[in-house]
Every structure is written in C-alpha cells, then in structure tokens.
Motif scaffolding. Structure first.
Motif, PDB file in Angstrom:
ATOM      1  N   PHE A  11       0.834  -1.193   0.000  1.00 57.05           N
ATOM      2  CA  PHE A  11       0.000   0.000   0.000  1.00 57.05           C
ATOM      3  C   PHE A  11       0.874   1.250   0.000  1.00 57.05           C
ATOM      4  CE2 PHE A  11      -2.688  -3.196   1.954  1.00 57.05           C
ATOM      5  CZ  PHE A  11      -3.944  -2.936   1.439  1.00 57.05           C
ATOM      6  N   ASP A  12       0.402   2.266  -0.697  1.00 56.46           N
ATOM      7  CA  ASP A  12       0.853   3.633  -0.464  1.00 56.46           C
ATOM      8  C   ASP A  12       0.151   4.114   0.811  1.00 56.46           C
ATOM      9  OD1 ASP A  12       1.644   6.429  -1.022  1.00 56.46           O
ATOM     10  OD2 ASP A  12      -0.484   6.649  -1.482  1.00 56.46           O
ATOM     11  N   LEU A  13       0.701   5.140   1.460  1.00 55.46           N
ATOM     12  CA  LEU A  13       0.090   5.619   2.708  1.00 55.46           C
ATOM     13  C   LEU A  13      -0.839   6.823   2.470  1.00 55.46           C
ATOM     14  CD1 LEU A  13      -0.249   5.619   5.772  1.00 55.46           C
ATOM     15  CD2 LEU A  13       1.910   6.868   5.963  1.00 55.46           C
ATOM     16  N   ASP A  14      -0.235   7.961   2.076  1.00 47.37           N
ATOM     17  CA  ASP A  14      -1.007   9.215   2.022  1.00 47.37           C
ATOM     18  C   ASP A  14      -2.063   9.192   0.914  1.00 47.37           C
ATOM     19  OD1 ASP A  14       0.358  10.399   4.132  1.00 47.37           O
ATOM     20  OD2 ASP A  14       1.952  11.147   2.829  1.00 47.37           O
ATOM     21  N   ASP A  15      -3.292   9.418   1.304  1.00 44.98           N
ATOM     22  CA  ASP A  15      -4.447   9.472   0.406  1.00 44.98           C
ATOM     23  C   ASP A  15      -4.761   8.143  -0.269  1.00 44.98           C
ATOM     24  OD1 ASP A  15      -5.452  12.300   0.638  1.00 44.98           O
ATOM     25  OD2 ASP A  15      -3.299  12.547   0.382  1.00 44.98           O
ATOM     26  N   THR A  16      -4.138   7.071   0.253  1.00 46.81           N
ATOM     27  CA  THR A  16      -4.562   5.714  -0.068  1.00 46.81           C
ATOM     28  C   THR A  16      -5.189   5.102   1.187  1.00 46.81           C
ATOM     29  OG1 THR A  16      -2.896   5.414  -1.781  1.00 46.81           O
ATOM     30  CG2 THR A  16      -3.767   3.412  -0.742  1.00 46.81           C
ATOM     31  N   LEU A  17      -4.424   5.124   2.295  1.00 46.78           N
ATOM     32  CA  LEU A  17      -4.946   4.605   3.570  1.00 46.78           C
ATOM     33  C   LEU A  17      -5.486   5.715   4.464  1.00 46.78           C
ATOM     34  CD1 LEU A  17      -2.126   2.004   4.378  1.00 46.78           C
ATOM     35  CD2 LEU A  17      -4.445   1.505   3.557  1.00 46.78           C
ATOM     36  N   GLY A 192      -2.524   2.136  -4.688  1.00 43.90           N
ATOM     37  CA  GLY A 192      -2.103   3.514  -4.454  1.00 43.90           C
ATOM     38  C   GLY A 192      -2.995   4.519  -5.152  1.00 43.90           C
ATOM     39  N   ASN A 193      -2.886   5.783  -4.714  1.00 48.39           N
ATOM     40  CA  ASN A 193      -3.750   6.837  -5.267  1.00 48.39           C
ATOM     41  C   ASN A 193      -3.077   7.635  -6.369  1.00 48.39           C
ATOM     42  OD1 ASN A 193      -1.982   8.188  -3.313  1.00 48.39           O
ATOM     43  ND2 ASN A 193      -3.213   9.989  -3.762  1.00 48.39           N
ATOM     44  N   SER A 194      -1.745   7.501  -6.504  1.00 51.10           N
ATOM     45  CA  SER A 194      -1.039   8.308  -7.497  1.00 51.10           C
ATOM     46  C   SER A 194      -0.680   7.444  -8.700  1.00 51.10           C
ATOM     47  CB  SER A 194       0.235   8.903  -6.890  1.00 51.10           C
ATOM     48  OG  SER A 194       1.095   9.388  -7.913  1.00 51.10           O
ATOM     49  N   HIS A 197       3.212   7.936  -9.284  1.00 50.79           N
ATOM     50  CA  HIS A 197       4.162   7.438  -8.287  1.00 50.79           C
ATOM     51  C   HIS A 197       3.927   5.989  -7.862  1.00 50.79           C
ATOM     52  CE1 HIS A 197       4.590  11.859  -7.641  1.00 50.79           C
ATOM     53  NE2 HIS A 197       5.847  11.507  -7.651  1.00 50.79           N
ATOM     54  N   ASP A 198       2.677   5.563  -7.857  1.00 53.66           N
ATOM     55  CA  ASP A 198       2.357   4.224  -7.343  1.00 53.66           C
ATOM     56  C   ASP A 198       2.063   3.226  -8.461  1.00 53.66           C
ATOM     57  OD1 ASP A 198       2.353   5.333  -4.729  1.00 53.66           O
ATOM     58  OD2 ASP A 198       0.270   5.967  -4.980  1.00 53.66           O
ATOM     59  N   ILE A 199       1.251   3.643  -9.412  1.00 53.62           N
ATOM     60  CA  ILE A 199       0.676   2.689 -10.362  1.00 53.62           C
ATOM     61  C   ILE A 199       1.592   2.441 -11.564  1.00 53.62           C
ATOM     62  CG2 ILE A 199      -1.315   2.215 -11.842  1.00 53.62           C
ATOM     63  CD1 ILE A 199      -1.814   2.097  -8.751  1.00 53.62           C
TER      64      ILE A 199
END
Ligand SMILES: [Mg+2]
Length: 254
Positions: A11-17, A192-194, A197-199
C-alpha cells in the motif's frame, strides 16, 4: 478472480490509507486562524501558501533541499512558510517557525485513516497476506504518520523515501519491496492513489495494480480549478480502478 495469483499486497500511505490532503488543508486553515496575518484573510493566506508551494515544492532535488527533506520535514516546512510570508511582505523568523510548528502539529492531529482502511488491513492480515508500505516523504514525518494512525504493525517492510534516500517512482523502490517477500512480480499487488508514483512504476515492474481514486484527491497546493489525476493519454491502464479499498477483497477471493 482478477488477483488470484497475488500473494502479497503493498500500500501507499497518504491518500490511499489516510486522508493526508484533507488533514493538510484543515491544518493550513487553522494555522492561519491561530496566527492571523494583518490585512489578509485565512483563505488569502492559504492561497499564498499554495502559490509558494507550487514553486518551492516543485523541485526540491534541484534546489538543494532534498537531503534535509529526507531526514526531517521541518526545514522545508518552515522555508515554505517563510516564502509564504515573503509574498505578503513579512520577514519574521519567529512567526515563520510558529506557523510551521502549528501546521505540523494540527496536520498530525487531523490525520485519520479512511473508513475502509482498517477493515481491509485486518482481513488481509487474518488471511495471512504479507503487507508492505511504500511511502514518499521525510523519514520523521512518515514514521510519525504510521504511529499516529496505529498501523505500523501491519507492515513489513515499511519503505520510506526519506530513509532510503530515494522514492517512488524509482524502480529500485519496487525491486526492494519485491525482494522482501521472494515473490514474482505478478504475485504482488500495489494499491495507491497516485498514477505517476504508485501505479505506473508498479505496472512497469510487472506487478498487479489497483488505482484508488477519490474525489477528495486534490492537494492543497493545487489551483482552484484542479481535478483529481487522470490516466495520461497513451499510458498503460491499471488492472482495476477502485473508489473504496474494500473493492480489492473480492478480487483476491476474500
Ligand atoms: Mg499517496
């Protein structure tokens, strides 16, 4: 079942969890209410902060702040407040520090997990899925966030940009995450939400991907007409786009 081969979830943290942008926006508002700047409303000061951030935050690496930023969030946070005050003709080191400290304190107080997060983490843990966290930002801030939210014990490893000295979307981040579990890329899911950066880097590493998209996903530094991030034209799509973290559970067969 879309993710039947998946054996570990990152998981990403900020604005994902957790709602980092919402916490930051609330903290900015309250900071300028607690420390009013004569001649300017809270909204006007928040807009000045956002305008300053769009310049200063855009390229910390090129501006020489990155090493400090990795260790601790304080120097860049205070510099950001100094630049905000500079825009309204104020040079005041004491006020700068007070604004930076207040903003950091309230942002941490306002930080909360999304309502769907804990249930998903609990189910995955109960079902024996190894989970990891991959988060960008200063070492001290990211550790503090995980502690404030009470979620550290769910994740191993916790990969923090500030501790590694580099962050997403650099491929080495995803290579480290993969190596931690001796799994094949297609057995690992990134949530992730980005997209940037994440996907995208996870897709390029051969991982499975779930892009979580919420209407609230707009940073405080965005201009007033900003919309949540869209899939860039010609870029590969994630396996799935979700609105709620719980949507990954049936895709894993849970
Ligand atoms: Mg994020």
């Amino acid at each position: 079942m879309m993710f039947q081969d998946v054996r570990a979830v990152y998981f990403d943290l900020d604005d994902t969890l957790c709602g980092y942008w919402d916490a930051a926006k609330a903290a900015l508002r309250e900071t300028f209410e607690l420390h009013p700047i004569p001649g300017y409303t809270t909204d006007e000061m928040t807009l000045h902060w956002a305008a300053a951030f769009r310049v200063f935050g855009a390229d910390l690496k090129a501006s020489g702040w990155y090493e400090q930023y990795c260790r601790t969030g304080e120097p860049t946070r205070n510099e950001q407040m100094r630049l905000t005050l500079e825009r309204v003709g104020i040079a005041d080191a004491t006020l700068t520090k007070a604004l930076g400290d207040t903003y950091a304190r309230i942002r941490d107080e306002r930080l909360t997990l999304f309502p769907d997060a804990l249930e998903v983490l609990d189910v995955l843990r109960e079902k024996g899925y190894p989970m990891g966290l991959i988060t960008n930002g200063p070492a001290d801030i990211q550790r503090q966030e995980a502690q404030t939210l009470g979620i550290e014990s769910y994740f191993n490893p916790i990969l923090i940009e500030g501790e590694m000295g580099f962050g997403k979307p650099i491929p080495e981040v995803f290579a480290r995450a993969l190596a931690a579990h001796s799994l094949e890329p297609h057995q690992t899911l990134m949530v992730g939400n980005s997209y940037k950066h994440d996907i995208l880097p996870a897709i390029e590493a051969g991982w499975r991907t779930a892009w979580i998209r919420k209407p609230s996903d707009i940073p405080p530094s965005a201009t007033g007409d900003a919309k949540p991030e869209e899939l860039p034209a010609g870029s590969p799509a994630p396996d799935v786009e979700i609105r709620d973290l719980k949507e990954i559970l049936p895709l894993l067969g849970l």
